[in-house]
Enzyme design. Structure first.
Site, PDB file in Angstrom:
ATOM      1  N   MET A  89      -7.734   3.787   1.224  1.00 43.74           N
ATOM      2  CA  MET A  89      -7.684   2.938   2.411  1.00 43.74           C
ATOM      3  C   MET A  89      -6.271   2.372   2.532  1.00 43.74           C
ATOM      4  O   MET A  89      -5.658   2.002   1.532  1.00 43.74           O
ATOM      5  CB  MET A  89      -8.682   1.794   2.290  1.00 43.74           C
ATOM      6  CG  MET A  89     -10.111   2.252   2.014  1.00 43.74           C
ATOM      7  SD  MET A  89     -10.436   2.653   0.281  1.00 43.74           S
ATOM      8  CE  MET A  89     -10.657   1.006  -0.383  1.00 43.74           C
ATOM      9  N   CYS A 139      -8.278  -2.356   8.921  1.00 41.59           N
ATOM     10  CA  CYS A 139      -8.163  -0.967   8.463  1.00 41.59           C
ATOM     11  C   CYS A 139      -6.694  -0.590   8.507  1.00 41.59           C
ATOM     12  O   CYS A 139      -6.100  -0.486   9.582  1.00 41.59           O
ATOM     13  CB  CYS A 139      -8.969  -0.010   9.338  1.00 41.59           C
ATOM     14  SG  CYS A 139      -8.711   1.736   8.883  1.00 41.59           S
TER      15      CYS A 139
END
Length: 398
Positions: free
Chosen positions: A317, A104
């Site tokens: 993201m 992430c």
């Protein structure tokens, strides 16, 4: 049924970039959860409130979106030249599994500050005022991330005037460098797994689509928005309320994963929700962001929308931003062409919440493109700290 009781585990709830998640120190986890396996997964699922057939995660810390159903485990690194090991788990909202297949990028911004908070960084290295450079080993994909964390009065500076579209309040800037984001990593794949900057992706029932398939930051399938009936100006409701569209994207994702060599059978895509990502690009044009902010055609080099865990992401993201910056730096990719083509070392793209700039250093070596680093800025803040409580029965998971 015998009565269960709760155990408590030290944890920190943090925002990093446009995501937030529950951070654990490896040594604070119950002994059975200090290594990969069903006990670790059971604790993370219960902490976030999954699996939840209602899709709300009411009985946990998750907020019913891919941006907020996240978990992180940190430990002091024993790898030479690194300060902290960072392991990321994307917790499914409605299914009983944790996806460990990728990173992430947004929460990467919180790793350095959280490592300091958890006592994983030697206090002697922390300046009274200035900036500390923390080298992070991203254990999911075997990559190095360098975080530049601001410090004031010996403490991490969390508040400031750095604004990030998709985050309501300004905060202090954390600069990130993703080193060799497209080199062979844990997946063992090249930057362009098929050797082409643009492929023809055959998707039964949908057609044959131009696609850039790239391993950089996170495996990503880039498509032209116009080829799938979009403008690149879409906000979440335009896609997330359309079940047929979501099903089409999942079909594209599965066939792209197969072509990239990430899975051996289409059925495997269902248990690998976190990767690859699907994104679609378009030349710049004016639109209204989800906050009501007006984005002009001159405010971005291109438009990008990305799917995450089966839904259109509310912003972008961080790992997909690395993929965007990397692809933009390579002439001829769909991302590069949407931005106007040519060679470039940075790109500003429009996403549903606004715009974001990401840089990448690319060069050709023996005819192949290599990207040495991708750069972007994020912010991070501790939202809450204390203990997570989960049923003791998690320790008996099999």
């Amino acid at each position: 049924m015998a009565a269960d009781h709760q155990i408590k585990i030290p944890a920190t709830y943090m925002r990093g970039g446009t995501s937030k998640g529950v951070f654990f120190r490896l040594d604070d986890l119950p002994e059975a959860a200090r290594q990969p396996g069903p006990v670790r997964d059971a604790i993370l699922l219960r902490a976030l409130g999954s699996p939840d057939p209602y899709g709300k995660q009411i009985d946990g810390m998750g907020n019913a979106s891919s941006s907020t159903s996240k978990s992180v485990i940190l430990s002091r690194s024993t790898r030479p030249g690194h300060d902290v090991d960072y392991l990321f788990g994307q917790v499914s909202i409605d299914q009983p599994f944790v996806d460990w297949s990728g990173n992430c990028g947004n929460l990467s911004a919180a790793v350095g500050p959280c490592a300091i908070h958890m006592g994983l960084i030697d206090p002697a290295r922390i300046p009274r005022n200035g900036e500390i450079t923390i080298r992070i080993w991203q254990a999911n994909i075997g990559k190095t991330i360098v975080a530049h964390v601001p410090v004031v009065d010996g403490q991490v500076q969390e508040l400031g005037d750095f604004e990030l579209d998709g985050v309501t309040f300004p905060a202090a800037e954390v600069r990130l460098e993703f080193l060799d984001p497209a080199d062979e990593g844990e997946e063992g794949g090249a930057m362009f797994p098929t050797g082409k900057v643009v492929d023809r992706l055959e998707v039964p029932g949908i057609g044959t689509l131009d696609a850039t398939l790239i391993n950089a930051g996170i495996p990503t399938i880039f498509l032209n928005a116009a080829d799938i009936g979009y403008t690149g100006r879409e906000l979440q409701d335009a896609i997330n309320s359309d079940d047929a569209a979501l099903a089409r994207f999942e079909t594209i994702r599965a066939h792209g994963a197969l072509k990239m060599g990430l899975i051996k059978d289409l059925a495997e895509a269902a248990t690998r929700q976190h990767t690859p990502k699907v994104a679609f690009v378009a030349p710049p044009s004016a639109y209204t962001a989800s906050s009501g902010k007006q984005i002009g055609a001159g405010d971005a080099d291109l438009l990008v929308r990305a799917m995450s865990m089966g839904k259109l992401h509310h912003a972008m993201m961080g790992t997909a931003a690395v993929a965007i910056g990397t692809a933009a730096a390579v002439p001829g990719t769909l991302v590069n062409l949407a931005a106007g083509g040519g060679e470039r070392n940075s790109v500003r793209f429009g996403h549903p919440s606004g715009t974001l700039r990401v840089g990448a250093e690319a060069r050709q070596v023996d005819g192949d493109w290599k990207v040495t680093k991708a750069l972007m800025s994020r912010s991070a803040r501790i939202l809450m700290e204390g203990w997570i409580r989960v049923p003791a029965s998690c320790l008996s998971a099999r």
